[in-house]
Design a protein around this motif. Structure first.
Motif, PDB file in Angstrom:
ATOM      1  N   GLY A 197       0.780  -1.213   0.067  1.00 55.50           N
ATOM      2  CA  GLY A 197       0.055   0.037  -0.001  1.00 55.50           C
ATOM      3  C   GLY A 197       0.847   1.361  -0.078  1.00 55.50           C
ATOM      4  O   GLY A 197       0.457   2.205  -0.469  1.00 55.50           O
ATOM      5  N   LEU A 198       1.898   1.045   0.658  1.00 49.56           N
ATOM      6  CA  LEU A 198       2.771   2.158   0.636  1.00 49.56           C
ATOM      7  C   LEU A 198       3.610   2.555  -0.546  1.00 49.56           C
ATOM      8  O   LEU A 198       3.757   3.951  -1.034  1.00 49.56           O
ATOM      9  N   MET A 199       4.019   1.438  -1.170  1.00 50.31           N
ATOM     10  CA  MET A 199       4.683   1.743  -2.591  1.00 50.31           C
ATOM     11  C   MET A 199       3.857   2.034  -3.521  1.00 50.31           C
ATOM     12  O   MET A 199       3.994   3.008  -4.414  1.00 50.31           O
ATOM     13  N   LEU A 200       2.462   1.502  -3.580  1.00 51.20           N
ATOM     14  CA  LEU A 200       1.638   2.035  -4.464  1.00 51.20           C
ATOM     15  C   LEU A 200       1.070   3.610  -4.065  1.00 51.20           C
ATOM     16  O   LEU A 200       0.890   4.228  -5.108  1.00 51.20           O
ATOM     17  N   ASP A 201       1.162   3.856  -2.953  1.00 50.85           N
ATOM     18  CA  ASP A 201       0.875   5.396  -2.507  1.00 50.85           C
ATOM     19  C   ASP A 201       2.264   5.964  -3.146  1.00 50.85           C
ATOM     20  O   ASP A 201       1.637   7.399  -3.900  1.00 50.85           O
ATOM     21  N   TYR A 202       3.212   5.933  -3.260  1.00 47.08           N
ATOM     22  CA  TYR A 202       4.334   6.487  -4.038  1.00 47.08           C
ATOM     23  C   TYR A 202       4.186   6.832  -5.392  1.00 47.08           C
ATOM     24  O   TYR A 202       3.964   7.699  -6.075  1.00 47.08           O
ATOM     25  N   TYR A 204     -22.291  15.069  -7.080  1.00 42.31           N
ATOM     26  CA  TYR A 204     -22.735  14.187  -6.183  1.00 42.31           C
ATOM     27  C   TYR A 204     -22.597  12.816  -6.674  1.00 42.31           C
ATOM     28  O   TYR A 204     -23.069  12.721  -7.922  1.00 42.31           O
ATOM     29  N   ILE A 205     -21.796  11.964  -6.230  1.00 45.74           N
ATOM     30  CA  ILE A 205     -21.857  10.620  -6.883  1.00 45.74           C
ATOM     31  C   ILE A 205     -22.636   9.868  -5.955  1.00 45.74           C
ATOM     32  O   ILE A 205     -22.315   9.916  -4.551  1.00 45.74           O
ATOM     33  N   LYS A 206     -23.553   8.893  -6.379  1.00 41.35           N
ATOM     34  CA  LYS A 206     -24.489   8.491  -5.432  1.00 41.35           C
ATOM     35  C   LYS A 206     -24.285   6.700  -5.617  1.00 41.35           C
ATOM     36  O   LYS A 206     -23.916   6.491  -6.668  1.00 41.35           O
ATOM     37  N   GLY A 207     -24.587   6.123  -4.589  1.00 37.51           N
ATOM     38  CA  GLY A 207     -24.504   4.604  -4.569  1.00 37.51           C
ATOM     39  C   GLY A 207     -23.207   4.252  -4.154  1.00 37.51           C
ATOM     40  O   GLY A 207     -22.933   3.077  -4.619  1.00 37.51           O
ATOM     41  N   MET A 208     -22.317   4.864  -3.461  1.00 36.12           N
ATOM     42  CA  MET A 208     -20.725   4.312  -3.356  1.00 36.12           C
ATOM     43  C   MET A 208     -21.122   3.419  -2.417  1.00 36.12           C
ATOM     44  O   MET A 208     -21.888   3.191  -1.339  1.00 36.12           O
ATOM     45  N   PRO A 209     -20.382   2.137  -2.485  1.00 30.22           N
ATOM     46  CA  PRO A 209     -20.458   0.953  -1.453  1.00 30.22           C
ATOM     47  C   PRO A 209     -19.876   1.533  -0.107  1.00 30.22           C
ATOM     48  O   PRO A 209     -18.933   2.180   0.061  1.00 30.22           O
ATOM     49  N   ARG A 210     -20.723   0.730   0.811  1.00 32.45           N
ATOM     50  CA  ARG A 210     -20.247   1.145   2.280  1.00 32.45           C
ATOM     51  C   ARG A 210     -18.771   0.475   2.438  1.00 32.45           C
ATOM     52  O   ARG A 210     -17.997   1.098   3.244  1.00 32.45           O
ATOM     53  N   VAL A 211     -18.556  -0.599   1.961  1.00 33.64           N
ATOM     54  CA  VAL A 211     -17.481  -1.350   2.289  1.00 33.64           C
ATOM     55  C   VAL A 211     -16.328  -1.177   1.159  1.00 33.64           C
ATOM     56  O   VAL A 211     -16.724  -1.010  -0.130  1.00 33.64           O
ATOM     57  N   LYS A 212     -15.219  -0.818   1.634  1.00 35.57           N
ATOM     58  CA  LYS A 212     -14.135  -0.659   0.706  1.00 35.57           C
ATOM     59  C   LYS A 212     -14.114  -1.711  -0.586  1.00 35.57           C
ATOM     60  O   LYS A 212     -13.737  -2.828  -0.197  1.00 35.57           O
ATOM     61  N   PRO A 213     -14.213  -1.221  -1.866  1.00 34.26           N
ATOM     62  CA  PRO A 213     -14.172  -2.104  -2.938  1.00 34.26           C
ATOM     63  C   PRO A 213     -12.941  -2.750  -3.400  1.00 34.26           C
ATOM     64  O   PRO A 213     -12.929  -3.408  -4.374  1.00 34.26           O
ATOM     65  N   SER A 214     -11.898  -2.641  -2.703  1.00 33.21           N
ATOM     66  CA  SER A 214     -10.486  -2.862  -3.334  1.00 33.21           C
ATOM     67  C   SER A 214      -9.611  -3.133  -2.058  1.00 33.21           C
ATOM     68  O   SER A 214      -9.869  -2.195  -1.193  1.00 33.21           O
ATOM     69  N   SER A 215      -8.726  -4.093  -2.179  1.00 35.31           N
ATOM     70  CA  SER A 215      -7.828  -4.336  -0.850  1.00 35.31           C
ATOM     71  C   SER A 215      -6.867  -2.967  -0.884  1.00 35.31           C
ATOM     72  O   SER A 215      -6.464  -2.638   0.152  1.00 35.31           O
ATOM     73  N   LEU A 216      -6.560  -2.573  -2.131  1.00 31.67           N
ATOM     74  CA  LEU A 216      -5.787  -1.485  -2.044  1.00 31.67           C
ATOM     75  C   LEU A 216      -6.590  -0.226  -2.215  1.00 31.67           C
ATOM     76  O   LEU A 216      -7.700  -0.048  -1.482  1.00 31.67           O
ATOM     77  N   PHE A 217      -6.255   0.768  -3.026  1.00 27.55           N
ATOM     78  CA  PHE A 217      -7.070   2.044  -3.476  1.00 27.55           C
ATOM     79  C   PHE A 217      -8.073   1.952  -4.273  1.00 27.55           C
ATOM     80  O   PHE A 217      -8.019   1.507  -5.456  1.00 27.55           O
ATOM     81  N   PRO A 218      -9.359   1.998  -3.972  1.00 30.09           N
ATOM     82  CA  PRO A 218     -10.334   1.972  -4.874  1.00 30.09           C
ATOM     83  C   PRO A 218     -10.148   3.362  -5.829  1.00 30.09           C
ATOM     84  O   PRO A 218      -9.782   4.178  -5.445  1.00 30.09           O
ATOM     85  N   VAL A 219     -10.665   3.404  -7.015  1.00 30.45           N
ATOM     86  CA  VAL A 219     -10.596   4.362  -7.941  1.00 30.45           C
ATOM     87  C   VAL A 219     -11.952   4.605  -8.588  1.00 30.45           C
ATOM     88  O   VAL A 219     -12.697   3.641  -9.035  1.00 30.45           O
ATOM     89  N   ILE A 220     -12.538   5.836  -8.591  1.00 24.58           N
ATOM     90  CA  ILE A 220     -13.557   6.144  -9.400  1.00 24.58           C
ATOM     91  C   ILE A 220     -13.205   7.170 -10.667  1.00 24.58           C
ATOM     92  O   ILE A 220     -12.475   8.240 -10.488  1.00 24.58           O
ATOM     93  N   ARG A 221     -13.706   6.811 -11.918  1.00 24.38           N
ATOM     94  CA  ARG A 221     -13.340   7.572 -12.822  1.00 24.38           C
ATOM     95  C   ARG A 221     -14.755   8.649 -13.186  1.00 24.38           C
ATOM     96  O   ARG A 221     -15.621   7.983 -13.184  1.00 24.38           O
ATOM     97  N   LEU A 222     -14.322   9.794 -13.140  1.00 27.39           N
ATOM     98  CA  LEU A 222     -15.345  10.821 -13.514  1.00 27.39           C
ATOM     99  C   LEU A 222     -15.274  11.335 -14.953  1.00 27.39           C
ATOM    100  O   LEU A 222     -14.162  11.681 -15.406  1.00 27.39           O
TER     101      LEU A 222
END
Ligand code: H79
Length: 435
Positions: free
Chosen positions: A265-270, A383-401
């Motif tokens: 997660g830290l290396m992906l953060d970089y 406003y983006i609606k219907g976001m899952p309550r539970v984190k949908p990826s073990s690393l970082f979830p991404v939304i494309r707008l």
């Protein structure tokens, strides 16, 4: 404007740095010879007998491809001056020592074959040479010999191994560009390989002539070379392309025994931070003395590779995306009419509000699951609606707008923290009822 033939580099975003040489035997990083003031003859004897029995360039290339790396950079010669190729300018090399093979050739061929771009690291420094440690004026003949050897070896690397995509210099310290004639060499390199990208470590302030304290260790030139090379930090260079290099461990680049590995997660953060600021990440691994890449690295790199398979469009080929303040959520990158929201923190609320953009959004897709999310443009916000309550990826979830045009920030929202100008925050401040 960046040349057409160099554009692949910022688009690639993610490279693998490989620090490997006889120093791996000590398990204390790539600079053990100098930092521990080891006996030169002992070090050389051990280097000459170093035989990495499990070296398999194809296995390395597979780790790199599975990890989602688009290019790699291998240390062909670090400061200890041991060459990993068949060089005719010194016998301190892997062909004439125990491995009896050209490690650079195997690397270049395997990585090309796996579809990666190929880079070579070369250090100007030669810690085994008295001339390197001395003021060149004290023995100009010795200095010229040393300088000519570096030029000859670089020419050799750019002549005998086909197309080389990146050349990564290091170790100019303590000698400035004029001494190394680095601009002369760069000119020659561009004749040999017109498309090559060359980094900026081509100069240094000389402690032999400069005032004390004015010494630039890393040798980063602000004007020479194609790209900037922040080391151990991620700092955007606004004037040219850049690549931050980072270790996957604490701070040593060569193999270090008993290391604490940075989490995936830290290396992906970089990687996300560099992308969001418009730069590349060159993530390092120090293979073991036996030639194998440490399992801890393979495990982490594969996790990032899995993430990139699903979310890679938020990284590869994107441009600088920190057009608004997004610190409370994560990182942003841009591509054409799309803005990628990379969530470091998943807040778990059903509705997301983005107030900073002046362009109305058309659609939103959660890349982690592929599902589209409902978008509303109202009350001066998205406003983006219907976001899952539970984190949908073990690393970082991404939304494309997606927008109908390249998205723009509102005047007050331009730049992070509104460019630290309280006047830009006035419309919002005016809503405060009273003091
Ligand atoms: O290869 C990795 C490091 O070994 C290399 N760059 C990364 C990619 C690096 N070499 N030097 N530096 C980073 C900066 C530090 C330079 C100095 Fe020194 C510390 C100059 C003087 C003390 C290193 C040790 C060079 C001479 C002695």
């Amino acid at each position: 404007m960046l040349d057409e033939n160099k554009r692949w580099f910022p688009e690639a975003r993610y490279g693998l740095f490989i620090h490997w040489g006889p120093y791996a035997q000590y398990g204390r990083g790539e600079q053990v010879l100098f930092r521990e003031h080891l006996d030169q003859a002992d070090y050389e004897a051990r280097a000459r007998s170093w035989n990495p029995e499990f070296f398999d360039a194809k296995a390395w290339a597979k780790v790199a491809a599975d990890g989602g790396f688009k290019y790699a950079v291998l240390t062909t010669r670090h400061h200890d001056s041991y060459a990993l190729w068949d060089t005719k300018y010194s016998n301190y090399n892997s062909m004439q020592c125990a491995p009896k093979c050209d490690l650079v050739r195997e690397y270049v061929e395997a990585f090309r074959e796996a579809g990666l771009r190929v880079g070579l690291y070369y250090s100007w420094a030669d810690w085994t040479s008295k001339a390197y440690w001395s003021n060149p004026d004290d023995d100009l003949d010795a200095w010229n010999k040393l300088r000519d050897m570096t030029h000859n070896q670089v020419e050799e690397l750019l002549t005998n191994y086909g197309k080389i995509d990146v050349f990564w210099f290091d170790g100019t310290w303590p000698h400035p560009a004029a001494r190394w004639d680095s601009s002369g060499l760069v000119k020659r390199m561009r004749e040999l390989q017109p498309d090559i990208l060359i980094n900026n470590r081509l100069d240094a302030e000389s402690p032999f002539t400069a005032a004390q304290g004015a010494v630039e260790f890393a040798g980063e030139s602000k004007t020479m070379g194609d790209f900037g090379t922040p080391e151990h930090h991620i700092t955007a260079d606004n004037d040219r392309i850049w690549e931050s290099c980072q270790t996957s461990t604490w701070r040593l680049w060569g193999y270090a025994r008993g290391e604490h590995w940075r989490p995936a997660g830290l290396m992906l953060d970089y990687l996300c931070q560099a992308s969001s600021q418009g730069g590349n990440l060159l993530l390092n691994v120090g293979p073991q003395p036996d030639g194998r890449i440490p399992a801890e690295f393979i495990d982490r790199s594969a996790k990032i590779g899995e993430w990139l398979k699903v979310h890679g469009e938020a990284i590869y080929g994107t441009t600088r995306g920190d057009i608004t303040e997004f610190t409370t959520k994560g990182w942003q990158t841009l591509r054409g009419n799309s803005l990628y929201l990379i969530y470091r923190f998943w807040h778990g609320e059903e509705c997301e509000r983005i107030a900073e953009l002046a362009t109305p959004a058309k659609a939103a897709t959660l890349l982690s699951t592929g599902q589209s999310l409902k978008v509303e443009n109202r009350d001066d916000a998205i406003y983006i609606k219907g976001m899952p309550r539970v984190k949908p990826s073990s690393l970082f979830p991404v939304i494309r707008l997606d927008f109908g045009e390249p998205p723009k920030a509102k005047e007050w929202a331009k730049g992070r923290l509104w460019n630290l100008d309280p006047r830009l925050m006035q419309p919002w401040v005016n809503e405060i009822k009273s003091d």
